[in-house]
Design a protein around this motif. Structure first.
Motif, PDB file in Angstrom:
ATOM      1  N   ARG A  99      -3.529   3.869  -5.078  1.00  0.00           N
ATOM      2  CA  ARG A  99      -4.530   4.896  -5.380  1.00  0.00           C
ATOM      3  C   ARG A  99      -5.921   4.411  -4.954  1.00  0.00           C
ATOM      4  NH1 ARG A  99      -2.647   3.833 -10.401  1.00  0.00           N
ATOM      5  NH2 ARG A  99      -4.771   3.779 -11.243  1.00  0.00           N
ATOM      6  N   PRO A 100      -6.152   4.295  -3.652  1.00  0.00           N
ATOM      7  CA  PRO A 100      -7.412   3.702  -3.191  1.00  0.00           C
ATOM      8  C   PRO A 100      -8.648   4.474  -3.623  1.00  0.00           C
ATOM      9  CG  PRO A 100      -6.177   4.652  -1.347  1.00  0.00           C
ATOM     10  CD  PRO A 100      -5.250   4.634  -2.520  1.00  0.00           C
ATOM     11  N   ARG A 101      -8.549   5.800  -3.736  1.00  0.00           N
ATOM     12  CA  ARG A 101      -9.724   6.561  -4.157  1.00  0.00           C
ATOM     13  C   ARG A 101     -10.063   6.239  -5.611  1.00  0.00           C
ATOM     14  NH1 ARG A 101     -14.321   8.957  -2.147  1.00  0.00           N
ATOM     15  NH2 ARG A 101     -15.393   9.296  -4.110  1.00  0.00           N
ATOM     16  N   ASP A 102      -9.046   6.139  -6.470  1.00  0.00           N
ATOM     17  CA  ASP A 102      -9.301   5.751  -7.859  1.00  0.00           C
ATOM     18  C   ASP A 102      -9.921   4.362  -7.920  1.00  0.00           C
ATOM     19  OD1 ASP A 102      -8.286   8.114  -8.778  1.00  0.00           O
ATOM     20  OD2 ASP A 102      -6.344   7.303  -9.396  1.00  0.00           O
ATOM     21  N   ALA A 103      -9.426   3.462  -7.071  1.00  0.00           N
ATOM     22  CA  ALA A 103      -9.973   2.105  -7.042  1.00  0.00           C
ATOM     23  C   ALA A 103     -11.452   2.132  -6.664  1.00  0.00           C
ATOM     24  CB  ALA A 103      -9.187   1.241  -6.059  1.00  0.00           C
ATOM     25  N   HIS A 104     -11.793   2.965  -5.692  1.00  0.00           N
ATOM     26  CA  HIS A 104     -13.206   3.084  -5.300  1.00  0.00           C
ATOM     27  C   HIS A 104     -14.038   3.646  -6.451  1.00  0.00           C
ATOM     28  CE1 HIS A 104     -16.764   3.958  -2.883  1.00  0.00           C
ATOM     29  NE2 HIS A 104     -16.782   5.117  -3.496  1.00  0.00           N
ATOM     30  N   ASP A 105     -13.550   4.706  -7.078  1.00  0.00           N
ATOM     31  CA  ASP A 105     -14.318   5.351  -8.143  1.00  0.00           C
ATOM     32  C   ASP A 105     -14.569   4.406  -9.314  1.00  0.00           C
ATOM     33  OD1 ASP A 105     -14.369   7.637  -6.640  1.00  0.00           O
ATOM     34  OD2 ASP A 105     -12.791   8.665  -7.765  1.00  0.00           O
ATOM     35  N   ASN A 107     -13.824   0.751  -9.399  1.00  0.00           N
ATOM     36  CA  ASN A 107     -14.281  -0.592  -9.056  1.00  0.00           C
ATOM     37  C   ASN A 107     -15.643  -0.606  -8.376  1.00  0.00           C
ATOM     38  OD1 ASN A 107     -11.692  -1.025  -9.917  1.00  0.00           O
ATOM     39  ND2 ASN A 107     -10.972  -2.021  -8.066  1.00  0.00           N
ATOM     40  N   VAL A 108     -15.975   0.484  -7.681  1.00  0.00           N
ATOM     41  CA  VAL A 108     -17.258   0.542  -6.979  1.00  0.00           C
ATOM     42  C   VAL A 108     -18.208   1.523  -7.673  1.00  0.00           C
ATOM     43  CG1 VAL A 108     -18.414   0.942  -4.782  1.00  0.00           C
ATOM     44  CG2 VAL A 108     -16.106  -0.036  -4.812  1.00  0.00           C
ATOM     45  N   GLY A 109     -17.768   2.773  -7.816  1.00  0.00           N
ATOM     46  CA  GLY A 109     -18.650   3.785  -8.395  1.00  0.00           C
ATOM     47  C   GLY A 109     -19.086   3.450  -9.807  1.00  0.00           C
ATOM     48  N   ALA A 110     -18.138   3.075 -10.669  1.00  0.00           N
ATOM     49  CA  ALA A 110     -18.490   2.744 -12.051  1.00  0.00           C
ATOM     50  C   ALA A 110     -19.322   1.469 -12.117  1.00  0.00           C
ATOM     51  CB  ALA A 110     -17.234   2.604 -12.903  1.00  0.00           C
ATOM     52  N   THR A 111     -19.084   0.533 -11.193  1.00  0.00           N
ATOM     53  CA  THR A 111     -19.908  -0.676 -11.148  1.00  0.00           C
ATOM     54  C   THR A 111     -21.352  -0.325 -10.801  1.00  0.00           C
ATOM     55  OG1 THR A 111     -18.028  -2.080 -10.545  1.00  0.00           O
ATOM     56  CG2 THR A 111     -20.218  -2.915 -10.006  1.00  0.00           C
ATOM     57  N   TYR A 112     -21.522   0.559  -9.839  1.00  0.00           N
ATOM     58  CA  TYR A 112     -22.875   1.023  -9.484  1.00  0.00           C
ATOM     59  C   TYR A 112     -23.553   1.657 -10.697  1.00  0.00           C
ATOM     60  CZ  TYR A 112     -26.587   3.694  -7.231  1.00  0.00           C
ATOM     61  OH  TYR A 112     -27.809   4.232  -6.895  1.00  0.00           O
ATOM     62  N   PRO A 153     -14.156 -15.514   7.993  1.00  0.00           N
ATOM     63  CA  PRO A 153     -13.855 -14.238   8.659  1.00  0.00           C
ATOM     64  C   PRO A 153     -13.342 -13.235   7.643  1.00  0.00           C
ATOM     65  CG  PRO A 153     -12.132 -15.846   9.104  1.00  0.00           C
ATOM     66  CD  PRO A 153     -13.218 -16.579   8.379  1.00  0.00           C
ATOM     67  N   CYS A 154     -14.032 -12.131   7.529  1.00  0.00           N
ATOM     68  CA  CYS A 154     -13.649 -11.113   6.538  1.00  0.00           C
ATOM     69  C   CYS A 154     -12.501 -10.289   7.129  1.00  0.00           C
ATOM     70  CB  CYS A 154     -14.843 -10.234   6.205  1.00  0.00           C
ATOM     71  SG  CYS A 154     -14.554  -9.116   4.823  1.00  0.00           S
ATOM     72  N   SER A 155     -11.343 -10.901   7.174  1.00  0.00           N
ATOM     73  CA  SER A 155     -10.180 -10.239   7.760  1.00  0.00           C
ATOM     74  C   SER A 155      -8.990 -10.389   6.818  1.00  0.00           C
ATOM     75  CB  SER A 155      -9.836 -10.845   9.122  1.00  0.00           C
ATOM     76  OG  SER A 155      -9.494 -12.215   8.988  1.00  0.00           O
ATOM     77  N   GLY A 156      -8.077  -9.438   6.919  1.00  0.00           N
ATOM     78  CA  GLY A 156      -6.870  -9.503   6.090  1.00  0.00           C
ATOM     79  C   GLY A 156      -7.088  -9.135   4.638  1.00  0.00           C
ATOM     80  N   ILE A 157      -8.223  -8.501   4.318  1.00  0.00           N
ATOM     81  CA  ILE A 157      -8.451  -8.131   2.926  1.00  0.00           C
ATOM     82  C   ILE A 157      -7.728  -6.821   2.601  1.00  0.00           C
ATOM     83  CG2 ILE A 157     -10.661  -9.318   2.822  1.00  0.00           C
ATOM     84  CD1 ILE A 157     -12.015  -6.562   2.961  1.00  0.00           C
ATOM     85  N   ASN A 158      -7.368  -6.662   1.325  1.00  0.00           N
ATOM     86  CA  ASN A 158      -6.722  -5.435   0.881  1.00  0.00           C
ATOM     87  C   ASN A 158      -7.746  -4.510   0.223  1.00  0.00           C
ATOM     88  OD1 ASN A 158      -7.126  -6.502  -1.727  1.00  0.00           O
ATOM     89  ND2 ASN A 158      -5.059  -7.361  -1.811  1.00  0.00           N
ATOM     90  N   MET A 159      -7.277  -3.363  -0.248  1.00  0.00           N
ATOM     91  CA  MET A 159      -8.181  -2.382  -0.851  1.00  0.00           C
ATOM     92  C   MET A 159      -8.897  -2.952  -2.076  1.00  0.00           C
ATOM     93  SD  MET A 159      -8.402   0.511   0.727  1.00  0.00           S
ATOM     94  CE  MET A 159      -7.561   1.493   1.984  1.00  0.00           C
ATOM     95  N   TYR A 160      -8.161  -3.683  -2.897  1.00  0.00           N
ATOM     96  CA  TYR A 160      -8.754  -4.272  -4.096  1.00  0.00           C
ATOM     97  C   TYR A 160      -9.877  -5.225  -3.709  1.00  0.00           C
ATOM     98  CZ  TYR A 160      -9.002  -6.969  -8.456  1.00  0.00           C
ATOM     99  OH  TYR A 160      -9.430  -7.596  -9.594  1.00  0.00           O
ATOM    100  N   ALA A 161      -9.614  -6.097  -2.734  1.00  0.00           N
ATOM    101  CA  ALA A 161     -10.636  -7.050  -2.290  1.00  0.00           C
ATOM    102  C   ALA A 161     -11.865  -6.333  -1.750  1.00  0.00           C
ATOM    103  CB  ALA A 161     -10.049  -7.978  -1.237  1.00  0.00           C
ATOM    104  N   LEU A 165     -15.693  -6.908  -2.992  1.00  0.00           N
ATOM    105  CA  LEU A 165     -16.800  -7.267  -2.106  1.00  0.00           C
ATOM    106  C   LEU A 165     -17.958  -6.284  -2.266  1.00  0.00           C
ATOM    107  CD1 LEU A 165     -14.913  -8.295   1.154  1.00  0.00           C
ATOM    108  CD2 LEU A 165     -16.434  -9.756  -0.193  1.00  0.00           C
ATOM    109  N   ALA A 166     -17.637  -5.001  -2.387  1.00  0.00           N
ATOM    110  CA  ALA A 166     -18.684  -3.998  -2.597  1.00  0.00           C
ATOM    111  C   ALA A 166     -19.401  -4.239  -3.918  1.00  0.00           C
ATOM    112  CB  ALA A 166     -18.077  -2.596  -2.562  1.00  0.00           C
ATOM    113  N   GLY A 167     -18.633  -4.558  -4.967  1.00  0.00           N
ATOM    114  CA  GLY A 167     -19.238  -4.838  -6.263  1.00  0.00           C
ATOM    115  C   GLY A 167     -20.179  -6.032  -6.208  1.00  0.00           C
TER     116      GLY A 167
END
Length: 323
Positions: A99-105, A107-112, A153-161, A165-167
């Motif tokens: 659920r990448p959109r939920d993760a964004h909302d 992990n990122v949106g609520a953190t903001y 190198p910021c490579s091979g990261i998953n959605m959670y990572a 990083l955004a947080g």
């Protein structure tokens, strides 16, 4: 747990510490530890886990509140009087992939929104539960351990990572604009009692179940894969130290020394009276979680203290208590 709680010196006001994700695996251990610390007055909040949240609210020095961090008004109310925020609420690794959109909302949106509220409330400090997955998929067994201040190198990261990083980026951006100081704790592979369903820690309980049932135990990692394993009690202690540390505006790896799958799960099988050689590993799935502990030792003056055997015993005892 001893219900008595030491008192603060009369001239020192306890820090009011807000813990998000308080009913979760790590969060509940953090709240329990801070409840024994006279320097802290804890506000525990989570969007779920109401039963455990209520139990935490019965601890001395802890108040508990059910709230969804996607509600800015709820965040503002919780943060209003907080000196420190420990931000652990998150959509975890497997759920982030599904659920990448939920993760964004979350992990990122609520953190903001949380950082916005913290800046408006003049909160002094934020301790973020980040992740060592920000370093990628750990496919090189020969590289030097990842250190926080070295480029990688910021490579091979998953959605959670990506959300972590955004947080971390928002922490620095807000601090630079007059917001709270911060530390971002890049947590390793955590295990121990009350592990969350679907986490790597449940591989241990799956192995216990298989051995007790007399079936073949399987582990979906290569026997030589290396994991930055750390017990949840050590993670909670590192977080407590981060709350009261003078360290600021930096990430800190919170991870154990790498141990192989064979060492971890073979030791667990042996403790259960089974033959470690009976475990079937997926030799095609590798990772080498090589992460430096230097800053953890230098900045937080902490080295993980729970031995592998004691940590695995705590998992067995907890598993048996649930049966």
């Amino acid at each position: 747990m001893d219900s008595t709680r030491p008192t603060s010196p009369p001239d020192e006001r306890p820090q009011r510490v807000l813990v998000t994700g308080a009913a979760g695996f790590v969060g509940s251990h953090v709240v329990e530890l801070l409840a024994t610390d006279p320097r802290a007055e804890v506000v525990a909040t989570d969007a779920g886990g109401e039963s455990r949240l209520n139990e935490l609210g019965e601890l001395d020095g802890v108040s508990a509140h059910l709230a969804d961090l996607r509600d800015p008004s709820a965040i503002a109310s919780l943060v209003a009087d907080a000196d420190v925020v420990i931000h652990l609420a998150a959509v975890r690794t497997q759920a982030s992939a599904a659920r990448p959109r939920d993760a964004h909302d979350v992990n990122v949106g609520a953190t903001y929104d949380l950082l916005t509220a913290a800046r408006n409330a003049d909160t002094k400090r934020v301790v973020l539960g980040s992740s060592h997955t920000v370093y990628g998929s750990f496919q090189d067994p020969h590289r030097e351990p990842f250190a926080e201040d070295h480029p990688w190198p910021c490579s091979g990261i998953n959605m959670y990572a990506a959300t972590k990083l955004a947080g971390e980026a928002y922490l620095e951006a807000f601090a630079s604009a007059g917001g709270p100081d911060y530390v971002a704790l890049r947590l390793g592979t955590i295990y121990g009692p009350r592990s969350s369903p679907g986490s790597n820690a449940t591989l241990m309980t799956d192995l216990i179940t298989a051995i007790r049932a007399g079936t073949t135990p399987t582990i979906p990692w290569a026997s030589t894969a290396q994991h930055g394993l750390i017990h949840v009690d050590d993670v909670a202690e590192a977080i407590r130290r981060a709350v009261f540390s003078d360290a600021t505006r930096m990430p800190i790896n919170v991870s154990g020394l790498p141990r192989t799958s064979k060492e971890i799960y073979g030791t667990l099988a042996d403790m259960l009276g089974a033959d470690p050689n009976s475990i079937v590993f997926d030799e095609n799935r590798t990772r080498y979680q090589l992460v430096s502990q230097a800053r953890l030792k230098q900045v937080l003056d902490f080295t993980p203290a729970v031995s592998l055997e004691d940590g695995l015993r705590s998992v067995i005892d907890w598993f048996d208590a649930q049966s």
